[in-house]
Design a protein around this motif. Structure first.
Motif, PDB file in Angstrom:
ATOM      1  N   GLU A   1      -1.784  10.516 -11.468  1.00 61.53           N
ATOM      2  CA  GLU A   1      -2.896   9.572 -11.543  1.00 61.53           C
ATOM      3  C   GLU A   1      -2.484   8.373 -12.395  1.00 61.53           C
ATOM      4  N   HIS A   2      -2.864   7.183 -11.933  1.00 60.63           N
ATOM      5  CA  HIS A   2      -2.552   5.949 -12.655  1.00 60.63           C
ATOM      6  C   HIS A   2      -3.808   5.126 -12.846  1.00 60.63           C
ATOM      7  N   ALA A   3      -3.921   4.494 -14.005  1.00 57.02           N
ATOM      8  CA  ALA A   3      -4.989   3.523 -14.226  1.00 57.02           C
ATOM      9  C   ALA A   3      -4.678   2.288 -13.391  1.00 57.02           C
ATOM     10  N   SER A   4      -5.720   1.587 -12.980  1.00 56.37           N
ATOM     11  CA  SER A   4      -5.515   0.410 -12.136  1.00 56.37           C
ATOM     12  C   SER A   4      -4.591  -0.608 -12.807  1.00 56.37           C
ATOM     13  N   GLY A   5      -4.696  -0.769 -14.111  1.00 54.48           N
ATOM     14  CA  GLY A   5      -3.824  -1.713 -14.819  1.00 54.48           C
ATOM     15  C   GLY A   5      -2.358  -1.346 -14.701  1.00 54.48           C
ATOM     16  N   GLU A   6      -2.045  -0.061 -14.728  1.00 57.97           N
ATOM     17  CA  GLU A   6      -0.662   0.390 -14.558  1.00 57.97           C
ATOM     18  C   GLU A   6      -0.164   0.056 -13.157  1.00 57.97           C
ATOM     19  N   ILE A   7      -1.009   0.291 -12.179  1.00 55.65           N
ATOM     20  CA  ILE A   7      -0.643  -0.009 -10.788  1.00 55.65           C
ATOM     21  C   ILE A   7      -0.416  -1.503 -10.627  1.00 55.65           C
ATOM     22  N   VAL A   8      -1.321  -2.301 -11.171  1.00 58.93           N
ATOM     23  CA  VAL A   8      -1.195  -3.763 -11.082  1.00 58.93           C
ATOM     24  C   VAL A   8       0.117  -4.217 -11.691  1.00 58.93           C
ATOM     25  N   ASN A   9       0.465  -3.693 -12.855  1.00 61.52           N
ATOM     26  CA  ASN A   9       1.716  -4.101 -13.516  1.00 61.52           C
ATOM     27  C   ASN A   9       2.935  -3.837 -12.652  1.00 61.52           C
ATOM     28  N   VAL A  10       3.000  -2.661 -12.048  1.00 62.62           N
ATOM     29  CA  VAL A  10       4.149  -2.305 -11.206  1.00 62.62           C
ATOM     30  C   VAL A  10       4.180  -3.166  -9.944  1.00 62.62           C
ATOM     31  N   ILE A  11       3.047  -3.268  -9.267  1.00 64.18           N
ATOM     32  CA  ILE A  11       2.998  -3.996  -8.000  1.00 64.18           C
ATOM     33  C   ILE A  11       3.231  -5.486  -8.209  1.00 64.18           C
TER      34      ILE A  11
ATOM     35  N   ARG B   1       0.828  -1.211   0.000  1.00 60.50           N
ATOM     36  CA  ARG B   1       0.000   0.000   0.000  1.00 60.50           C
ATOM     37  C   ARG B   1       0.860   1.258   0.000  1.00 60.50           C
ATOM     38  N   ARG B   2       1.979   1.233   0.725  1.00 65.95           N
ATOM     39  CA  ARG B   2       2.879   2.402   0.693  1.00 65.95           C
ATOM     40  C   ARG B   2       3.412   2.616  -0.719  1.00 65.95           C
ATOM     41  N   ARG B   3       3.808   1.549  -1.386  1.00 68.60           N
ATOM     42  CA  ARG B   3       4.335   1.675  -2.750  1.00 68.60           C
ATOM     43  C   ARG B   3       3.249   2.171  -3.701  1.00 68.60           C
ATOM     44  N   THR B   4       2.034   1.680  -3.509  1.00 71.68           N
ATOM     45  CA  THR B   4       0.924   2.135  -4.343  1.00 71.68           C
ATOM     46  C   THR B   4       0.698   3.631  -4.150  1.00 71.68           C
ATOM     47  N   LEU B   5       0.757   4.084  -2.912  1.00 72.54           N
ATOM     48  CA  LEU B   5       0.608   5.517  -2.649  1.00 72.54           C
ATOM     49  C   LEU B   5       1.736   6.320  -3.285  1.00 72.54           C
ATOM     50  N   GLU B   6       2.947   5.790  -3.268  1.00 72.62           N
ATOM     51  CA  GLU B   6       4.059   6.473  -3.933  1.00 72.62           C
ATOM     52  C   GLU B   6       3.764   6.643  -5.422  1.00 72.62           C
ATOM     53  N   LEU B   7       3.220   5.614  -6.041  1.00 73.10           N
ATOM     54  CA  LEU B   7       2.901   5.681  -7.468  1.00 73.10           C
ATOM     55  C   LEU B   7       1.854   6.747  -7.751  1.00 73.10           C
ATOM     56  N   ILE B   8       0.752   6.700  -7.001  1.00 71.20           N
ATOM     57  CA  ILE B   8      -0.330   7.638  -7.315  1.00 71.20           C
ATOM     58  C   ILE B   8      -0.057   9.045  -6.794  1.00 71.20           C
ATOM     59  N   ALA B   9       0.946   9.191  -5.935  1.00 78.40           N
ATOM     60  CA  ALA B   9       1.349  10.538  -5.513  1.00 78.40           C
ATOM     61  C   ALA B   9       2.082  11.250  -6.648  1.00 78.40           C
TER      62      ALA B   9
END
Length: 109
Positions: free
Chosen positions: A23-33, A12-20
């Motif tokens: 803005e990211h589409a959920s697919g982009e977040i999924v790929n990174v995580i 969750r911390r890494r996800t927050l770093e990304l969206i900080a």
């Protein structure tokens, strides 16, 4: 879930770093995580839901896509807690500064 419980998880911390960053589409977040943590799309979705429910992330629908950005609301509890600690340390630092000044005036510093 308490704000610090939400933030205690590295995914969750890494996800927050990304969206900080932006803005990211959920697919982009999924790929990174998925690449960084080796967890499934379903698990990433659960983390995104927790971030939304706790007030740390906003979701915006764009057709079939969901786009995530930071929601500052979730950080209010964190900021309040930090402000309490900051108040404690501010008074200690002010006392220290006073003692240093006294030492300078008396020639012992």
């Amino acid at each position: 879930m308490h704000a610090f419980d939400v933030l205690s998880d590295p995914v969750r911390r890494r996800t927050l770093e990304l969206i900080a960053q932006k803005e990211h589409a959920s697919g982009e977040i999924v790929n990174v995580i998925e690449a960084e943590f080796g967890i499934s799309q379903s698990a990433v979705s659960q983390h995104l839901r927790i971030l939304r429910d706790a007030g740390f992330a906003l979701v915006r629908r764009e057709g079939a896509r969901r786009c995530y950005s930071i929601d500052p609301t979730g950080f209010e509890d964190v900021q309040g807690w930090l402000d309490k600690l900051r108040g404690y340390w501010d008074s200690k630092m002010e006392s220290l500064a006073t003692e240093i000044e006294r030492g300078k005036r008396s020639g012992t510093a």
